[in-house]
Design a protein around this motif. Structure first.
Motif, PDB file in Angstrom:
ATOM      1  N   GLY A   1      19.565 103.251  42.335  1.00  0.00           N
ATOM      2  CA  GLY A   1      20.940 102.838  42.076  1.00  0.00           C
ATOM      3  C   GLY A   1      21.923 103.956  41.785  1.00  0.00           C
ATOM      4  O   GLY A   1      22.211 104.249  40.631  1.00  0.00           O
ATOM      5  N   ARG A   2      22.453 104.546  42.827  1.00  0.00           N
ATOM      6  CA  ARG A   2      23.383 105.651  42.676  1.00  0.00           C
ATOM      7  C   ARG A   2      24.702 105.153  42.096  1.00  0.00           C
ATOM      8  O   ARG A   2      25.384 104.329  42.718  1.00  0.00           O
ATOM      9  N   PRO A   3      25.093 105.605  40.928  1.00  0.00           N
ATOM     10  CA  PRO A   3      26.364 105.148  40.368  1.00  0.00           C
ATOM     11  C   PRO A   3      27.527 105.770  41.131  1.00  0.00           C
ATOM     12  O   PRO A   3      27.384 106.868  41.668  1.00  0.00           O
ATOM     13  N   SER A   4      28.646 105.068  41.190  1.00  0.00           N
ATOM     14  CA  SER A   4      29.754 105.579  41.986  1.00  0.00           C
ATOM     15  C   SER A   4      30.365 106.804  41.312  1.00  0.00           C
ATOM     16  O   SER A   4      30.832 107.704  41.976  1.00  0.00           O
ATOM     17  N   ALA A   5      30.369 106.844  40.005  1.00  0.00           N
ATOM     18  CA  ALA A   5      30.887 108.027  39.331  1.00  0.00           C
ATOM     19  C   ALA A   5      29.807 108.593  38.424  1.00  0.00           C
ATOM     20  O   ALA A   5      29.379 107.954  37.468  1.00  0.00           O
ATOM     21  N   PRO A   6      29.352 109.819  38.734  1.00  0.00           N
ATOM     22  CA  PRO A   6      28.321 110.406  37.889  1.00  0.00           C
ATOM     23  C   PRO A   6      28.913 110.741  36.524  1.00  0.00           C
ATOM     24  O   PRO A   6      30.114 110.952  36.393  1.00  0.00           O
ATOM     25  N   PRO A   7      28.080 110.804  35.522  1.00  0.00           N
ATOM     26  CA  PRO A   7      28.564 111.188  34.200  1.00  0.00           C
ATOM     27  C   PRO A   7      29.269 112.536  34.256  1.00  0.00           C
ATOM     28  O   PRO A   7      28.909 113.389  35.073  1.00  0.00           O
ATOM     29  N   THR A   8      30.240 112.707  33.385  1.00  0.00           N
ATOM     30  CA  THR A   8      31.044 113.915  33.429  1.00  0.00           C
ATOM     31  C   THR A   8      30.208 115.179  33.315  1.00  0.00           C
ATOM     32  O   THR A   8      30.442 116.157  34.011  1.00  0.00           O
ATOM     33  N   SER A   9      29.186 115.121  32.437  1.00  0.00           N
ATOM     34  CA  SER A   9      28.412 116.346  32.230  1.00  0.00           C
ATOM     35  C   SER A   9      27.690 116.749  33.515  1.00  0.00           C
ATOM     36  O   SER A   9      27.602 117.918  33.855  1.00  0.00           O
ATOM     37  N   GLN A  10      27.226 115.753  34.256  1.00  0.00           N
ATOM     38  CA  GLN A  10      26.575 116.055  35.539  1.00  0.00           C
ATOM     39  C   GLN A  10      27.546 116.642  36.542  1.00  0.00           C
ATOM     40  O   GLN A  10      27.254 117.601  37.237  1.00  0.00           O
ATOM     41  N   LEU A  11      28.697 115.981  36.622  1.00  0.00           N
ATOM     42  CA  LEU A  11      29.704 116.439  37.561  1.00  0.00           C
ATOM     43  C   LEU A  11      30.106 117.869  37.215  1.00  0.00           C
ATOM     44  O   LEU A  11      30.168 118.750  38.081  1.00  0.00           O
ATOM     45  N   THR A  12      30.336 118.107  35.941  1.00  0.00           N
ATOM     46  CA  THR A  12      30.740 119.442  35.513  1.00  0.00           C
ATOM     47  C   THR A  12      29.654 120.466  35.824  1.00  0.00           C
ATOM     48  O   THR A  12      29.941 121.559  36.321  1.00  0.00           O
TER      49      THR A  12
ATOM     50  N   LEU B   1      38.018 124.649  40.489  1.00  0.00           N
ATOM     51  CA  LEU B   1      36.636 124.208  40.652  1.00  0.00           C
ATOM     52  C   LEU B   1      36.561 122.941  41.494  1.00  0.00           C
ATOM     53  O   LEU B   1      35.695 122.802  42.354  1.00  0.00           O
ATOM     54  N   LEU B   2      37.514 122.036  41.255  1.00  0.00           N
ATOM     55  CA  LEU B   2      37.510 120.801  42.042  1.00  0.00           C
ATOM     56  C   LEU B   2      37.878 121.089  43.495  1.00  0.00           C
ATOM     57  O   LEU B   2      37.377 120.443  44.419  1.00  0.00           O
ATOM     58  N   GLU B   3      38.747 122.072  43.682  1.00  0.00           N
ATOM     59  CA  GLU B   3      39.123 122.460  45.047  1.00  0.00           C
ATOM     60  C   GLU B   3      37.883 122.946  45.804  1.00  0.00           C
ATOM     61  O   GLU B   3      37.647 122.570  46.949  1.00  0.00           O
ATOM     62  N   GLN B   4      37.100 123.780  45.132  1.00  0.00           N
ATOM     63  CA  GLN B   4      35.866 124.267  45.753  1.00  0.00           C
ATOM     64  C   GLN B   4      34.919 123.107  46.054  1.00  0.00           C
ATOM     65  O   GLN B   4      34.262 123.090  47.096  1.00  0.00           O
ATOM     66  N   ALA B   5      34.906 122.162  45.127  1.00  0.00           N
ATOM     67  CA  ALA B   5      34.017 121.015  45.315  1.00  0.00           C
ATOM     68  C   ALA B   5      34.469 120.180  46.514  1.00  0.00           C
ATOM     69  O   ALA B   5      33.643 119.682  47.289  1.00  0.00           O
ATOM     70  N   ALA B   6      35.789 120.065  46.679  1.00  0.00           N
ATOM     71  CA  ALA B   6      36.311 119.291  47.805  1.00  0.00           C
ATOM     72  C   ALA B   6      35.944 119.963  49.123  1.00  0.00           C
ATOM     73  O   ALA B   6      35.524 119.307  50.082  1.00  0.00           O
ATOM     74  N   GLU B   7      36.064 121.288  49.171  1.00  0.00           N
ATOM     75  CA  GLU B   7      35.669 122.027  50.371  1.00  0.00           C
ATOM     76  C   GLU B   7      34.185 121.822  50.658  1.00  0.00           C
ATOM     77  O   GLU B   7      33.775 121.629  51.801  1.00  0.00           O
ATOM     78  N   HIS B   8      33.421 121.880  49.577  1.00  0.00           N
ATOM     79  CA  HIS B   8      31.977 121.694  49.711  1.00  0.00           C
ATOM     80  C   HIS B   8      31.663 120.313  50.275  1.00  0.00           C
ATOM     81  O   HIS B   8      30.868 120.176  51.209  1.00  0.00           O
ATOM     82  N   ALA B   9      32.337 119.314  49.725  1.00  0.00           N
ATOM     83  CA  ALA B   9      32.085 117.941  50.172  1.00  0.00           C
ATOM     84  C   ALA B   9      32.466 117.773  51.641  1.00  0.00           C
ATOM     85  O   ALA B   9      31.775 117.103  52.410  1.00  0.00           O
ATOM     86  N   GLN B  10      33.540 118.433  52.042  1.00  0.00           N
ATOM     87  CA  GLN B  10      33.979 118.363  53.437  1.00  0.00           C
ATOM     88  C   GLN B  10      32.912 118.978  54.342  1.00  0.00           C
ATOM     89  O   GLN B  10      32.590 118.469  55.409  1.00  0.00           O
ATOM     90  N   ARG B  11      32.365 120.073  53.877  1.00  0.00           N
ATOM     91  CA  ARG B  11      31.318 120.751  54.636  1.00  0.00           C
ATOM     92  C   ARG B  11      30.074 119.891  54.759  1.00  0.00           C
ATOM     93  O   ARG B  11      29.475 119.793  55.821  1.00  0.00           O
ATOM     94  N   VAL B  12      29.731 119.267  53.639  1.00  0.00           N
ATOM     95  CA  VAL B  12      28.554 118.396  53.642  1.00  0.00           C
ATOM     96  C   VAL B  12      28.725 117.311  54.707  1.00  0.00           C
ATOM     97  O   VAL B  12      27.804 117.001  55.458  1.00  0.00           O
ATOM     98  N   GLU B  13      29.941 116.783  54.751  1.00  0.00           N
ATOM     99  CA  GLU B  13      30.242 115.729  55.716  1.00  0.00           C
ATOM    100  C   GLU B  13      30.096 116.247  57.156  1.00  0.00           C
ATOM    101  O   GLU B  13      29.455 115.625  57.996  1.00  0.00           O
ATOM    102  N   LEU B  14      30.679 117.422  57.425  1.00  0.00           N
ATOM    103  CA  LEU B  14      30.576 118.024  58.757  1.00  0.00           C
ATOM    104  C   LEU B  14      29.117 118.293  59.121  1.00  0.00           C
ATOM    105  O   LEU B  14      28.699 118.064  60.258  1.00  0.00           O
TER     106      LEU B  14
END
Lengths: 444, 330
Positions: free
Chosen positions: A366-377, B264-277
Motif C-alpha cells: 500500500g504505497r501512500p500518496s504522500a510519504p512522511p515528511t522525514s522520508q521525503l526530506t 532541493l525540490l527543483e532537483q527532485a522535480a528534474e529527477h522525477a522527470q528523468r525517472v519518467e523518461l
C-alpha cells in the motif's frame, strides 16, 4: 569538499566563451563544431544555427547524422542534399539546414567534372560504388567538400558545420588529405601505368618493387578487383588534380580568419581528453579555435550543502524514524503494517552510502500518496548528495582540461533532464550556450 | 556462452568500459580472456591505466579468482604486413610496399579490406589453440565500432565479395564470416536510458538481424538510482509541506534550511522527470525482445576500481552464468 570548490571554482579564471559575440560578428562566416561522439555536437550546431538566425543572420546548418526527430523538426529528414529553409524562426534572420548525403555529394562532383560518358563509367564502377557509399574517410571528405560548395555559393553569411562521428575526432582533418593524396598519388599512377613509370631512368628498384607489388595486390585482392580499381582510376584521371586542389582550398578555408572552431565536449574524462587532443591539433594546424562548448554540465542551487553533510542529515532523519517506530509501535519494524519505510525510495537504490541497517521496504505494500515528511526530506538529501558528487567529478575533469589549456575560452551548457528535438528546445540550448553556467545565478 | 563477444554502442554510452568490464567478468575464476580494440583509440590502455598498447597480446589485468585479461590493439596496417609475411614471405618488400602507399591503400582506401583484417585477427584469436588442443582464450571480447557502423563492419563478406571475388582476401573474408554468423559470436549493444541512444540501439538491432548477425544482449549503462518519484515530488507542492520539509531539514542538522527547500525540490522535480523518461525508454528497449542488463552509474566516474565493480555487477546480473540469452554454451 567545500561548496566554493565544488561550484565554479576554477572557471572564474577561465576566459568565458561569448557565443553571441561570435554569432553576431559579420567577419565570422564558418563555425565548425567538432569533438568526440555522443557529446551533443549535432544539437549544438543546430542550436547555434537557430540562435544566429534569430539574431538576424542568414545562416545555414550542415549536419552529418542528426537524430531522426531532430531532423524532422527542422524539416531536413528528406535526403536531397541541398539546404532547406527551416520554418518557425523568429525575427529577421533566416535558417536553412541540410543533412549530408555523402554518396550524392560524391556523385555530384563526378558529374560536374567529367563528361557524361566518363561520369557514367565512374558511377557504375563497383570500386567507386563501394568507396562512395560510406567508406572510412569518405564522409569526412564529403563534409568538407560540401562546406566548400556552400561557402562558394555565398548565399549565407554564416555556415555552421557539424562534423562526422569519427573513430577519432581528428579524422575529419586527416581524411580529406588522405583521400586526396590517394586519389592524387603516386600509388594510383603506378596502378594505372606501371610501364611508363618503370621505364624512367634510375627507377630500377622502384620498377622491381612495383611489379612485385601489383602482382601481390593482384594475388591478394583478386585480379578482378585490381582491374576495377584500374578502370576507376583511369576514368577518374581527369579529376585528380581537381581533388587535390579542392582539398587544399577547403583546408585553407578552415585556416582563414572567417572560420571559428568550437570544440564540443561533455564534462567526462574521455570527451575532455579528446577535446584536449583537438585543441592541440588545431593549434598545430594553425586553425582558429574560438573555444570549448561544455555540454551537460550539472549545477545545484543548493551547492553550499555538501554531499557529506546532506548524507549525514539524511541519516539523522533515518535514525529519528527508527526511534519513532520503536517507541511508538511494535519493535517489528520490518513488517508491512507498521513500516513507514520509504515507499518513495525504491529497494534497488541501495548505494554504498545508505545505512547498513536500512529495513527492506516492500514495494507492493500500500504505497501512500504522500510519504512522511522525514522520508521525503531524506530522499531530497540523498538526491542532493548524488548531485554534489556528480558536480565534483565534473569539476575535477574540467580542472584537468583547464590546467592543460588555460587559454581556451569555455561556454557551459546546463544539463537538461530530457532530449531536445524541436525548435523550442534548440532555442533553450542556444540561450544556455549564450548565457553560460549551469542554472545561472545560483550556487555560491 | 559465445566465445566471441562483440560490444558496440552509440558514442558516449561507455562501450569500451562495458567491454573491459565484461572481459574481467568472463576471466573471473581462472579463465583467460582477450580484450581487443579495433579503432586505434587506446581506450583500453587508458581505462586500465597502463601505457599505450602495442600490436601484441599483453596481460593487462588479473581477475578475481586467478583469471587473466589480455589486451590487443589491432592495427590494420600491421595485421596486413603480418599477413603478407605469413602467406608470401614478403619481409623487407613489405616496407617497399608501404613506401609506395600500397599498404595505406589496402588498409584505408580499399573498401572492406581493413575490416577483413581487423575482424580476421579477432577471429584468429577465437580459434587459436595451444599444443594440447585447448583454446588459448576462453573468450575474446571486442570493443567494436559504434552502433551506426557495426553491421557494416561485421558484414565484411558482403563488402568484399562484390569486389575481391577470388584470392586470399576473399577466402579470408569468408572464413571470418563463418565465425561471425555462428553461435560462437554474440553482438551486444550498450545504451543509456535516453532517447537517442535507445533509438540507435533499436536501429542497430534491426540492421544486425537483417544481416543475419547474432544479437546478444542490450546493456544499459550508467543507470541512476531512483530516489524519489513524481508522486513524492508532487506531494511537496504545498506551502505547508514545504515548511514541514524545512523543519525536518533543520531538525536533521541542516542550517539555513528555508532557502534550501526550493532548490532541493527543483532537483527532485528534474529527477522525477528523468525517472519518467527512463521508464519510457525501458519500455522501448523491452520491445526489442532481447535480454537487458543494467549497470549503475558510478558517480565518481570509472577508474580501475570502478571497472572491477562493474565486472562484479555483470556477474551478479547473471551475464556470465545464464548462457541462454548469450548464445549457445560451448
Amino acid at each position: 569538499m567545500t561548496s566554493s570548490l565544488t561550484y565554479g571554482g576554477t572557471l572564474q579564471d577561465t576566459p568565458l566563451l561569448e557565443i553571441d559575440a561570435l554569432l553576431d560578428d559579420p567577419g565570422v562566416r564558418i563555425v565548425v563544431c567538432c569533438g568526440a561522439g555522443g557529446v551533443g555536437k549535432t544539437t549544438t550546431a543546430a542550436a547555434l544555427g537557430v540562435r544566429a538566425a534569430e539574431r538576424g543572420r542568414r545562416a545555414v546548418v550542415l549536419t552529418i547524422d542528426p537524430a531522426r526527430r531532430l531532423a524532422q523538426s527542422m524539416g531536413i529528414d528528406l535526403l536531397d542534399n541541398t539546404p532547406r529553409r527551416v520554418d518557425g524562426i523568429e525575427g529577421t534572420g533566416e535558417l536553412h539546414a541540410m543533412m549530408l548525403d555523402m554518396k550524392r555529394t560524391f556523385d555530384e562532383i563526378v558529374e560536374a567534372h567529367a563528361d557524361p560518358s566518363r561520369a557514367r563509367a565512374i558511377l557504375d564502377n563497383p570500386f567507386y560504388q563501394s568507396l562512395s557509399a560510406g567508406f572510412a574517410g569518405t564522409q569526412e571528405y564529403m563534409a568538407m567538400e560540401k562546406l566548400g560548395q556552400l561557402r562558394a555559393r555565398d548565399e549565407w553569411d554564416l555556415i555552421v558545420v557539424d562534423t562526422p562521428p569519427s573513430r577519432s575526432a581528428l579524422d575529419f582533418l586527416d581524411a580529406p588529405k588522405r583521400l586526396g593524396s590517394f586519389l592524387d598519388g603516386k600509388f594510383i599512377r603506378l596502378l594505372m601505368a606501371p610501364a611508363k613509370v618503370g621505364g624512367r631512368a634510375g627507377m630500377k628498384f622502384l620498377n622491381v618493387g612495383m611489379s612485385m607489388m601489383t602482382g601481390t595486390l593482384g594475388k591478394l585482392l583478386g585480379g578482378q578487383f585490381l582491374r576495377d580499381v584500374q578502370t576507376f582510376v583511369a576514368a577518374m584521371d581527369t579529376m585528380f588534380g581537381g581533388f587535390r586542389t579542392r582539398a587544399d582550398a577547403t583546408y585553407r578555408l578552415l585556416q582563414a580568419p572567417g572560420t571559428a572552431f568550437l570544440v564540443v565536449a561533455a564534462p567526462e574524462r574521455d570527451a575532455l581528453r579528446e577535446a584536449a587532443y583537438f585543441v592541440e591539433r588545431l593549434a598545430a594546424e594553425e586553425m582558429p579555435l574560438a573555444g570549448l562548448v561544455l555540454n551537460r554540465v550539472h549545477g545545484s542551487g543548493a551547492a553550499r550543502l555538501s554531499a557529506e553533510r546532506a548524507l549525514a542529515a539524511a541519516e539523522n532523519l533515518h535514525e529519528d524514524r527508527i526511534v519513532d517506530q520503536e517507541t511508538g509501535k511494535a519493535a517489528d519494524r520490518g513488517s508491512a503494517g507498521t513500516s513507514p519505510t520509504p515507499s518513495a525510495v525504491e529497494p534497488d537504490s541501495d548505494d554504498a552510502h545508505e545505512p547498513q541497517h536500512e529495513p527492506a521496504s516492500e514495494p507492493g505494500s500500500g504505497r501512500p500518496s504522500a510519504p512522511p515528511t522525514s522520508q521525503l526530506t531524506a530522499g531530497l538529501l540523498r538526491l542532493h548528495a548524488e548531485r554534489m558528487r556528480v558536480l565534483s567529478r565534473e569539476q575535477r575533469t574540467r580542472d584537468r582540461f583547464t590546467a592543460l589549456h588555460p587559454e581556451v575560452a569555455v561556454a557551459e551548457v546546463a544539463a537538461l533532464p530530457g532530449d531536445v528535438h524541436d525548435l523550442a528546445g534548440l532555442r533553450a540550448i542556444g540561450e544556455r550556450l549564450a548565457n553560460g553556467g549551469p542554472q545561472a545565478g545560483t550556487g555560491s | 556462452m559465445s566465445r566471441l563477444q562483440v560490444v558496440s554502442g552509440k558514442g558516449g554510452t561507455g562501450k569500451t568500459t562495458v567491454a573491459a568490464a565484461l572481459s574481467l567478468a568472463l576471466a573471473t575464476e581462472g579463465k583467460r580472456t582477450l580484450l581487443v580494440e579495433v579503432e586505434g583509440r587506446q581506450g583500453i590502455a587508458q581505462l586500465f591505466e597502463t601505457e599505450a598498447l602495442p600490436y601484441a597480446e599483453r596481460k593487462i589485468a588479473v581477475a578475481p579468482g586467478g583469471g587473466e585479461v589480455y589486451a590487443l590493439a589491432i592495427d590494420a596496417e600491421r595485421a596486413l604486413l603480418d599477413y603478407l609475411q605469413m602467406f608470401y614471405k614478403l619481409g623487407s618488400a613489405g616496407r617497399a610496399l608501404k613506401k609506395l602507399g600500397a599498404i595505406d591503400f589496402a588498409t584505408t582506401i580499399a573498401p572492406g579490406v581493413r575490416d577483413v583484417l581487423l575482424t580476421g585477427k579477432a577471429c584468429e584469436a577465437v580459434r587459436r589453440r595451444d599444443k594440447q588442443g585447448r583454446y588459448v582464450y576462453d573468450h575474446v571480447v571486442m570493443d567494436a565500432p559504434p552502433t551506426g557502423r557495426i553491421t557494416r563492419f561485421l558484414n565484411v563478406n558482403d563488402e568484399v565479395a562484390g569486389l575481391a571475388k577470388i584470392g586470399p582476401i576473399h577466402h579470408q573474408a569468408q572464413a571470418v564470416m563463418r565465425v561471425l554468423k555462428s553461435a560462437e559470436t554474440a553482438v551486444h549493444l550498450v545504451t543509456l536510458l535516453e532517447e537517442m541512444p535507445v533509438q540507435e540501439t533499436a536501429d542497430g538491432i534491426a540492421e544486425l538481424r537483417a544481416a543475419d548477425l547474432p544479437t546478444g544482449a542490450v546493456i544499459v549503462n550508467m543507470v541512476r538510482p531512483h530516489v524519489l518519484d513524481e508522486e513524492a515530488v508532487r506531494s511537496a507542492g504545498t506551502a505547508a509541506r514545504r515548511q514541514e520539509i524545512a523543519r525536518s531539514l533543520g531538525g536533521a542538522g541542516v542550517s539555513g534550511a528555508a532557502e534550501l527547500v526550493g532548490p532541493l525540490l527543483e532537483q527532485a522535480a528534474e529527477h522525477a522527470q528523468r525517472v519518467e523518461l527512463e521508464r519510457e525508454q525501458r519500455a522501448a528497449l523491452e520491445a526489442l525482445g532481447l535480454t537487458a542488463y543494467e549497470l549503475p552509474l558510478l558517480s565518481e566516474g570509472v577508474d580501475l576500481a570502478g571497472l572491477y565493480q562493474l565486472a562484479t555487477e555483470l556477474r551478479k546480473l547473471g551475464v556470465i552464468g545464464g548462457a541462454d540469452d548469450w548464445g549457445t554454451a560451448r
